[in-house]
Structures are given as C-alpha cells and as structure tokens.
Write a protein that holds these residues in place. Structure first.
Motif, PDB file in Angstrom:
ATOM      1  N   MET A 202      17.182  43.712 -26.773  1.00  0.00           N
ATOM      2  CA  MET A 202      17.136  45.030 -27.411  1.00  0.00           C
ATOM      3  C   MET A 202      15.679  45.435 -27.639  1.00  0.00           C
ATOM      4  SD  MET A 202      18.810  46.371 -30.997  1.00  0.00           S
ATOM      5  CE  MET A 202      20.463  46.556 -30.359  1.00  0.00           C
ATOM      6  N   THR A 203      15.312  46.551 -27.041  1.00  0.00           N
ATOM      7  CA  THR A 203      13.973  47.111 -27.219  1.00  0.00           C
ATOM      8  C   THR A 203      14.082  48.313 -28.137  1.00  0.00           C
ATOM      9  OG1 THR A 203      13.335  46.419 -24.994  1.00  0.00           O
ATOM     10  CG2 THR A 203      11.966  48.098 -26.050  1.00  0.00           C
ATOM     11  N   VAL A 204      13.246  48.328 -29.171  1.00  0.00           N
ATOM     12  CA  VAL A 204      13.276  49.400 -30.155  1.00  0.00           C
ATOM     13  C   VAL A 204      11.869  49.950 -30.309  1.00  0.00           C
ATOM     14  CG1 VAL A 204      13.962  50.063 -32.490  1.00  0.00           C
ATOM     15  CG2 VAL A 204      15.058  48.089 -31.386  1.00  0.00           C
ATOM     16  N   PHE A 205      11.760  51.288 -30.304  1.00  0.00           N
ATOM     17  CA  PHE A 205      10.482  51.940 -30.557  1.00  0.00           C
ATOM     18  C   PHE A 205      10.533  52.483 -31.982  1.00  0.00           C
ATOM     19  CE2 PHE A 205      11.009  51.848 -26.024  1.00  0.00           C
ATOM     20  CZ  PHE A 205       9.774  51.379 -25.605  1.00  0.00           C
ATOM     21  N   VAL A 206       9.647  51.970 -32.816  1.00  0.00           N
ATOM     22  CA  VAL A 206       9.644  52.304 -34.234  1.00  0.00           C
ATOM     23  C   VAL A 206       8.425  53.176 -34.512  1.00  0.00           C
ATOM     24  CG1 VAL A 206       9.550  51.379 -36.577  1.00  0.00           C
ATOM     25  CG2 VAL A 206      10.786  50.118 -34.779  1.00  0.00           C
ATOM     26  N   GLN A 207       8.684  54.348 -35.103  1.00  0.00           N
ATOM     27  CA  GLN A 207       7.601  55.250 -35.482  1.00  0.00           C
ATOM     28  C   GLN A 207       7.435  55.199 -36.988  1.00  0.00           C
ATOM     29  OE1 GLN A 207       9.464  58.616 -33.310  1.00  0.00           O
ATOM     30  NE2 GLN A 207       7.398  58.901 -32.493  1.00  0.00           N
ATOM     31  N   VAL A 208       6.166  55.128 -37.422  1.00  0.00           N
ATOM     32  CA  VAL A 208       5.860  54.957 -38.835  1.00  0.00           C
ATOM     33  C   VAL A 208       4.885  56.039 -39.278  1.00  0.00           C
ATOM     34  CG1 VAL A 208       4.780  53.428 -40.548  1.00  0.00           C
ATOM     35  CG2 VAL A 208       6.181  52.456 -38.694  1.00  0.00           C
TER      36      VAL A 208
ATOM     37  N   ASP B 120       2.225  58.373 -37.356  1.00  0.00           N
ATOM     38  CA  ASP B 120       0.907  57.744 -37.300  1.00  0.00           C
ATOM     39  C   ASP B 120       0.859  56.492 -36.436  1.00  0.00           C
ATOM     40  OD1 ASP B 120      -0.307  59.582 -39.228  1.00  0.00           O
ATOM     41  OD2 ASP B 120       1.016  58.610 -40.685  1.00  0.00           O
ATOM     42  N   TYR B 121       1.972  55.770 -36.344  1.00  0.00           N
ATOM     43  CA  TYR B 121       1.995  54.496 -35.627  1.00  0.00           C
ATOM     44  C   TYR B 121       3.253  54.392 -34.785  1.00  0.00           C
ATOM     45  CZ  TYR B 121      -1.672  53.610 -38.880  1.00  0.00           C
ATOM     46  OH  TYR B 121      -2.827  53.735 -39.592  1.00  0.00           O
ATOM     47  N   LEU B 122       3.112  53.724 -33.648  1.00  0.00           N
ATOM     48  CA  LEU B 122       4.238  53.441 -32.772  1.00  0.00           C
ATOM     49  C   LEU B 122       4.260  51.948 -32.514  1.00  0.00           C
ATOM     50  CD1 LEU B 122       6.548  54.411 -30.885  1.00  0.00           C
ATOM     51  CD2 LEU B 122       4.816  54.574 -29.077  1.00  0.00           C
ATOM     52  N   LEU B 123       5.412  51.338 -32.747  1.00  0.00           N
ATOM     53  CA  LEU B 123       5.583  49.903 -32.541  1.00  0.00           C
ATOM     54  C   LEU B 123       6.668  49.689 -31.491  1.00  0.00           C
ATOM     55  CD1 LEU B 123       4.739  50.465 -35.607  1.00  0.00           C
ATOM     56  CD2 LEU B 123       5.604  48.203 -36.047  1.00  0.00           C
TER      57      LEU B 123
END
Length: 149
Positions: free
Chosen positions: A63-69, A103-106
């Motif tokens: 599972m690949t998840v793109f998390v934006q913060v 501000d951030y992408l993980l």
C-alpha cells in the motif's frame, strides 16, 4: 560530462552490478579508462551510491499512500522538529517541502490500512500539525529510479 559518461550512467542505472569490463565493451572503451570514468563520477558525487531495489509487494508493503501535511507553525524550529520526527518513521520513504496549499508531501509504504493507521498515529503524535490528508495509490502506472541522462 560527455556522451560516454552518460552511457555509463544509463547502464549503471539499469544494473549497478554490471562488471566494468561489460560496461566498457558496451560503450566502446577499454576497461581501465571506463573504470576511471566511474571512479570520477563517484568522486564528483554524480553516483551517490549503489543499492538494491526491492519488491515492495513481496515485503508486504503493497500500500502506497501520499500524505499531505500543513505545518502547525511556519518557523525554522517547527520545521526542524517535524523533519527530525518524520526522519525517524521508517514507513516514510520520501519527504518533500512543497509550495502550494500543503507544506509537505510524504510518500509512505505500508502493508495495509491497519498499518497505515498505526503510522498515522505515530506521525501526528508529539508534533503540532494544522492539517493532514492522505491519498491512497490504486495503481502504479510508472515507477523508475533511473534519471533521464
């Protein structure tokens, strides 16, 4: 960097275990000058390291998840704290400071939704975050680590 250096880089991106003699033969050089070019590319930092690429699915990380913060604060102290916190979380395989709304992408690799929930709890603990949103990859269309040289 000339055409031969670029060819060496293309070949090494395909297979970093390729013997220098094989690389030399493919680009039309003898072994010693080819080896010197590779050494020079390493010393210049063009070749940062040689690694093995692993199959995420076979390691139960499908599972690949793109998390934006969104940052809780916009100062260097907060950024340092958040960067140190995120660096300790092994499921985060890529981490970017972005322009735009978030501000951030993980990029996060986990086994399943339960593993993501555990990751999420770890991410939000101890750091002041304004907003977190996640997008789950449904299909990987293209994946490469090879840079266009």
């Amino acid at each position: 960097m000339d055409r031969l250096d670029r060819e060496i880089l293309r070949l090494l991106q395909q297979d970093a275990t390729m013997a220098v003699s094989e690389i030399a033969e493919k680009i039309g050089l003898t072994t010693t000058p080819c080896w010197r070019r590779i050494q020079s590319l390493e010393q210049q930092g063009v070749i940062k390291q040689r690694v093995a690429l692993l199959d995420a699915n076979k390691l139960n990380l499908g599972m690949t998840v793109f998390v934006q913060v969104k940052a809780g604060k916009h100062d260097i102290s907060w950024l340092t704290t958040f960067a140190e916190h995120a660096a300790k979380i092994e499921q985060i395989v890529e981490f970017y400071r972005m322009s735009g709304e978030y501000d951030y992408l993980l990029k996060v690799m986990v086994a399943d939704m339960q593993a993501f929930d555990e990751f999420y709890k770890q991410l939000v603990s101890g750091v002041d975050l304004s907003d977190v949103t996640s997008s789950f990859a449904m299909e990987q269309i293209k994946y490469t680590t090879a840079l266009p040289v």
